[in-house]
Design a protein around this motif. Structure first.
Motif, PDB file in Angstrom:
ATOM      1  N   ASN A 150       0.807  -1.232   0.000  1.00 52.24           N
ATOM      2  CA  ASN A 150       0.000   0.000   0.000  1.00 52.24           C
ATOM      3  C   ASN A 150       0.838   1.278   0.000  1.00 52.24           C
ATOM      4  OD1 ASN A 150      -2.548  -1.349   0.021  1.00 52.24           O
ATOM      5  ND2 ASN A 150      -2.226  -1.781   2.182  1.00 52.24           N
ATOM      6  N   TYR A 151       1.920   1.263  -0.757  1.00 51.72           N
ATOM      7  CA  TYR A 151       2.729   2.471  -0.912  1.00 51.72           C
ATOM      8  C   TYR A 151       2.134   3.328  -2.019  1.00 51.72           C
ATOM      9  CZ  TYR A 151       6.569   1.393   2.213  1.00 51.72           C
ATOM     10  OH  TYR A 151       7.323   1.167   3.325  1.00 51.72           O
ATOM     11  N   THR A 152       1.738   4.514  -1.646  1.00 50.90           N
ATOM     12  CA  THR A 152       1.246   5.501  -2.603  1.00 50.90           C
ATOM     13  C   THR A 152       2.346   6.529  -2.812  1.00 50.90           C
ATOM     14  OG1 THR A 152       0.384   6.889  -0.840  1.00 50.90           O
ATOM     15  CG2 THR A 152      -1.121   5.226  -1.761  1.00 50.90           C
ATOM     16  N   SER A 153       2.130   7.431  -3.726  1.00 51.23           N
ATOM     17  CA  SER A 153       3.079   8.517  -3.939  1.00 51.23           C
ATOM     18  C   SER A 153       3.290   9.288  -2.637  1.00 51.23           C
ATOM     19  CB  SER A 153       2.555   9.441  -5.037  1.00 51.23           C
ATOM     20  OG  SER A 153       3.396  10.540  -5.205  1.00 51.23           O
ATOM     21  N   VAL A 190       5.408   7.169  -0.160  1.00 54.59           N
ATOM     22  CA  VAL A 190       6.802   7.151  -0.614  1.00 54.59           C
ATOM     23  C   VAL A 190       7.495   8.445  -0.191  1.00 54.59           C
ATOM     24  CG1 VAL A 190       8.251   7.271  -2.676  1.00 54.59           C
ATOM     25  CG2 VAL A 190       6.495   5.530  -2.499  1.00 54.59           C
ATOM     26  N   LYS A 191       6.789   9.556  -0.334  1.00 47.30           N
ATOM     27  CA  LYS A 191       7.347  10.856   0.062  1.00 47.30           C
ATOM     28  C   LYS A 191       7.526  10.927   1.577  1.00 47.30           C
ATOM     29  CE  LYS A 191       6.572  15.808  -0.123  1.00 47.30           C
ATOM     30  NZ  LYS A 191       5.667  16.876  -0.501  1.00 47.30           N
ATOM     31  N   GLN A 192       6.536  10.478   2.331  1.00 48.30           N
ATOM     32  CA  GLN A 192       6.591  10.511   3.797  1.00 48.30           C
ATOM     33  C   GLN A 192       7.763   9.698   4.344  1.00 48.30           C
ATOM     34  OE1 GLN A 192       3.449  12.790   4.960  1.00 48.30           O
ATOM     35  NE2 GLN A 192       4.473  11.880   6.433  1.00 48.30           N
ATOM     36  N   THR A 193       7.971   8.522   3.781  1.00 45.16           N
ATOM     37  CA  THR A 193       9.011   7.618   4.284  1.00 45.16           C
ATOM     38  C   THR A 193      10.380   7.901   3.675  1.00 45.16           C
ATOM     39  OG1 THR A 193       8.471   5.973   2.597  1.00 45.16           O
ATOM     40  CG2 THR A 193       7.370   5.754   4.734  1.00 45.16           C
ATOM     41  N   MET A 247      12.003   6.947  -1.814  1.00 47.91           N
ATOM     42  CA  MET A 247      12.577   7.387  -3.090  1.00 47.91           C
ATOM     43  C   MET A 247      11.914   8.700  -3.461  1.00 47.91           C
ATOM     44  SD  MET A 247      10.693   4.950  -5.941  1.00 47.91           S
ATOM     45  CE  MET A 247      10.620   3.452  -4.979  1.00 47.91           C
ATOM     46  N   GLY A 248      12.473   9.389  -4.423  1.00 46.37           N
ATOM     47  CA  GLY A 248      11.880  10.633  -4.881  1.00 46.37           C
ATOM     48  C   GLY A 248      10.573  10.383  -5.609  1.00 46.37           C
ATOM     49  N   GLN A 249       9.699  11.359  -5.561  1.00 48.90           N
ATOM     50  CA  GLN A 249       8.409  11.192  -6.220  1.00 48.90           C
ATOM     51  C   GLN A 249       8.552  11.063  -7.728  1.00 48.90           C
ATOM     52  OE1 GLN A 249       6.122  14.439  -4.253  1.00 48.90           O
ATOM     53  NE2 GLN A 249       4.659  12.794  -3.894  1.00 48.90           N
ATOM     54  N   SER A 250       9.526  11.745  -8.313  1.00 50.52           N
ATOM     55  CA  SER A 250       9.726  11.617  -9.758  1.00 50.52           C
ATOM     56  C   SER A 250      10.220  10.213 -10.100  1.00 50.52           C
ATOM     57  CB  SER A 250      10.689  12.676 -10.276  1.00 50.52           C
ATOM     58  OG  SER A 250      11.960  12.538  -9.681  1.00 50.52           O
ATOM     59  N   THR A 251      11.052   9.632  -9.250  1.00 53.41           N
ATOM     60  CA  THR A 251      11.504   8.254  -9.463  1.00 53.41           C
ATOM     61  C   THR A 251      10.325   7.301  -9.361  1.00 53.41           C
ATOM     62  OG1 THR A 251      13.681   8.768  -8.538  1.00 53.41           O
ATOM     63  CG2 THR A 251      13.061   6.445  -8.622  1.00 53.41           C
ATOM     64  N   TYR A 252       9.499   7.503  -8.350  1.00 56.03           N
ATOM     65  CA  TYR A 252       8.307   6.674  -8.162  1.00 56.03           C
ATOM     66  C   TYR A 252       7.384   6.758  -9.382  1.00 56.03           C
ATOM     67  CZ  TYR A 252       3.839   5.098  -6.245  1.00 56.03           C
ATOM     68  OH  TYR A 252       2.646   4.449  -6.049  1.00 56.03           O
ATOM     69  N   LYS A 253       7.141   7.971  -9.836  1.00 52.65           N
ATOM     70  CA  LYS A 253       6.256   8.168 -10.994  1.00 52.65           C
ATOM     71  C   LYS A 253       6.837   7.499 -12.241  1.00 52.65           C
ATOM     72  CE  LYS A 253       3.842  11.609 -13.691  1.00 52.65           C
ATOM     73  NZ  LYS A 253       3.559  12.994 -13.955  1.00 52.65           N
ATOM     74  N   SER A 254       8.140   7.660 -12.466  1.00 57.53           N
ATOM     75  CA  SER A 254       8.782   7.039 -13.631  1.00 57.53           C
ATOM     76  C   SER A 254       8.682   5.517 -13.572  1.00 57.53           C
ATOM     77  CB  SER A 254      10.249   7.448 -13.713  1.00 57.53           C
ATOM     78  OG  SER A 254      10.372   8.810 -13.990  1.00 57.53           O
ATOM     79  N   LEU A 255       8.889   4.942 -12.392  1.00 57.32           N
ATOM     80  CA  LEU A 255       8.774   3.491 -12.242  1.00 57.32           C
ATOM     81  C   LEU A 255       7.356   3.024 -12.556  1.00 57.32           C
ATOM     82  CD1 LEU A 255      10.804   2.796  -8.993  1.00 57.32           C
ATOM     83  CD2 LEU A 255      11.379   2.051 -11.296  1.00 57.32           C
ATOM     84  N   MET A 256       6.374   3.755 -12.062  1.00 59.63           N
ATOM     85  CA  MET A 256       4.983   3.370 -12.289  1.00 59.63           C
ATOM     86  C   MET A 256       4.603   3.499 -13.771  1.00 59.63           C
ATOM     87  SD  MET A 256       4.321   2.283  -9.465  1.00 59.63           S
ATOM     88  CE  MET A 256       2.774   2.114  -8.661  1.00 59.63           C
ATOM     89  N   GLU A 257       5.280   4.379 -14.487  1.00 58.16           N
ATOM     90  CA  GLU A 257       5.035   4.533 -15.919  1.00 58.16           C
ATOM     91  C   GLU A 257       5.839   3.535 -16.744  1.00 58.16           C
ATOM     92  OE1 GLU A 257       5.961   8.637 -16.570  1.00 58.16           O
ATOM     93  OE2 GLU A 257       4.032   9.325 -15.762  1.00 58.16           O
ATOM     94  N   GLY A 258       6.732   2.793 -16.094  1.00 48.68           N
ATOM     95  CA  GLY A 258       7.491   1.759 -16.782  1.00 48.68           C
ATOM     96  C   GLY A 258       8.766   2.214 -17.446  1.00 48.68           C
ATOM     97  N   ASN A 259       9.268   3.408 -17.114  1.00 42.29           N
ATOM     98  CA  ASN A 259      10.484   3.861 -17.771  1.00 42.29           C
ATOM     99  C   ASN A 259      11.507   4.442 -16.790  1.00 42.29           C
ATOM    100  OD1 ASN A 259       9.221   6.225 -17.126  1.00 42.29           O
ATOM    101  ND2 ASN A 259       8.890   6.891 -19.220  1.00 42.29           N
ATOM    102  N   GLY A 260      11.432   4.042 -15.539  1.00 39.45           N
ATOM    103  CA  GLY A 260      12.340   4.582 -14.537  1.00 39.45           C
ATOM    104  C   GLY A 260      13.532   3.691 -14.276  1.00 39.45           C
TER     105      GLY A 260
END
Length: 70
Positions: free
Chosen positions: A16-19, A22-25, A28-41
């Motif tokens: 249950n890790y949301t953006s 991820v930021k709270q803990t 990783m950086g939010q941009s890294t998280y977003k890139s991973l979720m988009e499949g290109n990080g």
């Protein structure tokens, strides 16, 4: 050669890790998280280290190498 992070994405969703979480803990950086979720990080060694500590696992539990198709 490509590294896939499907295992990590599935792990983050299962835990249950949301953006926001991820930021709270500071996992990783939010941009890294977003890139991973988009499949290109990709992950830095420091981020991979934090993830392995957080999930008590090995890097291979979070990513896999997939050969290029010719």
């Amino acid at each position: 050669m490509a590294i896939r992070y499907d295992k990590l994405i599935n792990r983050l969703k299962a835990e249950n890790y949301t953006s926001y979480k991820v930021k709270q803990t500071k996992l990783m950086g939010q941009s890294t998280y977003k890139s991973l979720m988009e499949g290109n990080g990709s992950l830095s060694q420091e981020t991979l280290d934090r993830l392995c500590k957080e999930f008590n696992c090995q890097p291979g539990d979070l990513m896999e190498w997939v050969p290029d198709e010719e």
